[in-house]
Design an enzyme around this catalytic site. Structure first.
Site, PDB file in Angstrom:
ATOM      1  N   CYS A   3      -2.385   9.480   2.746  1.00  0.00           N
ATOM      2  CA  CYS A   3      -1.938   8.898   1.466  1.00  0.00           C
ATOM      3  C   CYS A   3      -2.882   9.202   0.321  1.00  0.00           C
ATOM      4  O   CYS A   3      -2.466   9.380  -0.809  1.00  0.00           O
ATOM      5  CB  CYS A   3      -1.760   7.394   1.619  1.00  0.00           C
ATOM      6  SG  CYS A   3      -3.265   6.569   2.151  1.00  0.00           S
ATOM      7  N   GLU A  56       0.885  -1.176   0.000  1.00  0.00           N
ATOM      8  CA  GLU A  56       0.000   0.000   0.000  1.00  0.00           C
ATOM      9  C   GLU A  56       0.912   1.212   0.000  1.00  0.00           C
ATOM     10  O   GLU A  56       1.487   1.563   1.034  1.00  0.00           O
ATOM     11  CB  GLU A  56      -0.888  -0.010   1.257  1.00  0.00           C
ATOM     12  CG  GLU A  56      -1.832  -1.194   1.364  1.00  0.00           C
ATOM     13  CD  GLU A  56      -3.055  -1.063   0.457  1.00  0.00           C
ATOM     14  OE1 GLU A  56      -3.279   0.022  -0.108  1.00  0.00           O
ATOM     15  OE2 GLU A  56      -3.777  -2.056   0.301  1.00  0.00           O
TER      16      GLU A  56
END
Ligand code: NAD
Length: 506
Positions: free
Chosen positions: A284, A250
């Site tokens: 993010c 990720e």
């Protein structure tokens, strides 16, 4: 000890013989630190071995076994809410409201989804047999991968450590978590919560920085779930390749936002002023930079300024004491972001609002216009409260720019025009896309969460997370198949049969 570090011993003796106490102390400290590191690594290996053994038992763990662990984790998180908020505030003045909904609620939501759906996820999936395999039965069995490693970043330590853990436990794995060294209060809180409810053979936490990660990455984990930067993701994948451990990565990158002239400007500004400055832009999936149609750019900038002032305060002084506005995590990131702003301004960018920095790693919510597309701020992930706004007239040029860069983790579109939305989605690629909103895709457990290539490999959340930590084992059971009729020797009769089968399939 001395046998293990012959060079260290040599330097120690050398320092003693030259009478340099400074050198001697330095060398002894180095040896002690190596000894501690070595002991720590031995501790890691011992726990890893225990987990590997225990994982064999978890292969036949029942849904009830796993549910009991998930419920225990849920209760521990509920019991520690207050302490979690305090730890987050101590690390970078994360505001308790944001810890509650973006960290604690986010994990509770994943826990609730797993608790209510685990029985269904664990059920074998039956598949149909073709003509050749008539008389057989096939099914996919979701078995635990075994022992998992979860390495997490500092920006949402609870969500990104406990979230993957929920999936790992649901899938029947043992797990070791390595939280970030940059947020020590939250990392230590994670360790204390885990130690209070799990034996280390089931779930363990090792705090530490690169050296701890490196020691862990040497071990043959069955799955590695890494969340962090693209650069470190490559290091993790290289290490995983040595043991052929499967990975979920990720990662980060620049997530672009496109605002079409048909967008509802007030609603868009309200949404982006929240998603961009939440966690001080250190998210993010935060909208990184924004392409706005030239016809509405003045109105959009004014709406953003109005919204930011309403939320965080009219003046920089107000904003700097606003308890809802958290801080940049450390001096390195503070300097990196300050340099990005300076470089953009020197390159001709106009500061619409913000741009100021202050003590305690404060950077005001900042909007930049007319940014040079080759400036550093348009090349690297911003990961801070700075939003470059770029005007456009031709959407295909925006699409071409997006496609010339690594595929983003998220791409956001604000528009009232269905054709426009379809046009952009069908000509770009991204881990996820929201239309007329942003970052909330993280909370939708029925959608896969993750990136694509540079922004990530593999998917997380809900059933996708469960599958990431499971091996899809193919089980085929022969009951009364006639396959043996095609076995050699290939007599004319067998060849005729093979031809008949071929004809059927052509
Ligand atoms: P990072 O990559 O620097 O660190 C992440 C973890 O890796 C930490 O635990 C760290 O100790 C470890 N690490 C660092 N260097 C290492 C090395 N050389 N070898 C082995 N391990 C190492 O990331 P960060 O600064 O903590 O987090 C910010 C990044 O994470 C941003 O790029 C952000 O976009 C990304 N991120 C992605 C997601 C997502 O879901 N895709 C979520 C949060 C953050």
């Amino acid at each position: 000890m001395i046998l293990e570090y012959p060079f260290g011993r040599f330097f120690c003796l050398y320092a003693a013989s030259t009478g340099s106490s400074f050198q001697l102390v330095g060398t002894v400290m180095m040896l002690e630190s190596m000894e501690q590191t070595n002991e720590y690594n031995l501790g890691i290996r011992a726990v890893f071995r225990k987990q590997k053994t225990h994982a064999l038992k978890l292969r036949y763990s029942t849904c009830e076994d796993r549910l009991a662990k998930l419920k225990k984790l849920k209760q521990a998180i509920l019991d520690n809410r207050q302490e979690m908020c305090e730890a987050a505030y101590a690390d970078f003045r994360k505001t308790p409201a944001e810890v509650e909904f973006a960290e604690i609620f986010a994990v509770l939501s994943q826990l609730n989804t797993a608790i209510s759906r685990l029985r269904k996820w664990m059920k074998p999936r039956h598949v149909s047999s073709g003509l050749v395999l008539l008389g057989t039965k096939g099914h996919i069995r979701y078995e635990p991968k075994g022992t998992a490693l979860i390495i997490s970043p500092w920006n949402y330590p609870f969500t990104i450590s406990f979230g993957p853990l929920v999936s790992a436990i649901a899938a029947g794995n043992t797990a070791i978590i390595k939280p970030s060294e940059m947020t020590p209060h939250m990392s230590s809180m994670i360790r204390r919560i885990i130690e209070s409810i799990f034996d280390e053979e089931e779930v363990a936490v090792f705090e530490g920085g690169i050296e701890t990660s490196t020691a862990l990455l040497e071990l043959p984990f069955d799955h590695i779930f890494f969340t962090g930067s693209t650069m470190v993701g490559k290091i993790v994948m290289t290490a995983a390749a040595k043991n052929l451990s499967s990975v979920t990565l990720e990662l980060g990158g620049k997530s672009p936002t496109i605002i079409d002239k048909t967008a509802d400007i007030k609603k868009t500004a309200r949404n982006l002023a929240w998603s961009k400055f939440l966690n001080n832009g250190q998210t993010c999936i935060s909208p990184d930079h924004v392409y706005v149609h030239e016809d509405i750019i003045d109105e959009f900038c004014a709406a953003m300024e109005e919204r930011v002032q309403r939320v965080y305060g009219k003046t920089i002084a107000d904003q700097s004491v606003n308890p809802d506005y958290c801080r940049i995590v450390n001096q390195n990131h503070f300097e990196r972001l300050s340099a990005l702003i300076d470089d953009a301004v020197q390159g001709g960018a106009e500061v619409v609002f913000g741009g100021e920095t202050g003590p305690d790693h404060f950077i005001a919510p900042t909007l930049l216009r007319n940014v040079d597309h080759n400036s550093a701020i348009m090349q690297q992930e911003i990961f801070g409260p700075v939003m470059p706004v770029c005007p456009y007239t031709d959407i295909d040029r925006v699409i071409a720019e997006i496609n010339s860069r690594p595929k983003p983790l998220a791409l956001y579109i604000f528009s009232g025009d269905k054709q426009f939305i379809k046009h952009v989605i069908s000509r770009t690629s991204a881990g996820g896309t929201c239309i007329n909103t942003s970052i909330v895709q993280f909370a939708q457990d029925n959608l896969p969460f993750g990136g694509v290539n540079d922004s990530g490999i593999g998917k997380a959340h809900g059933e996708f997370g469960f599958q990431a930590f499971s091996n899809e084992r193919a089980v085929l059971h022969d009951q009364f198949s006639m396959g043996h009729m095609l076995y050699p020797p290939y007599t004319p009769k067998v060849r005729k049969l093979i031809r008949a089968v071929m004809r059927f399939h052509s």
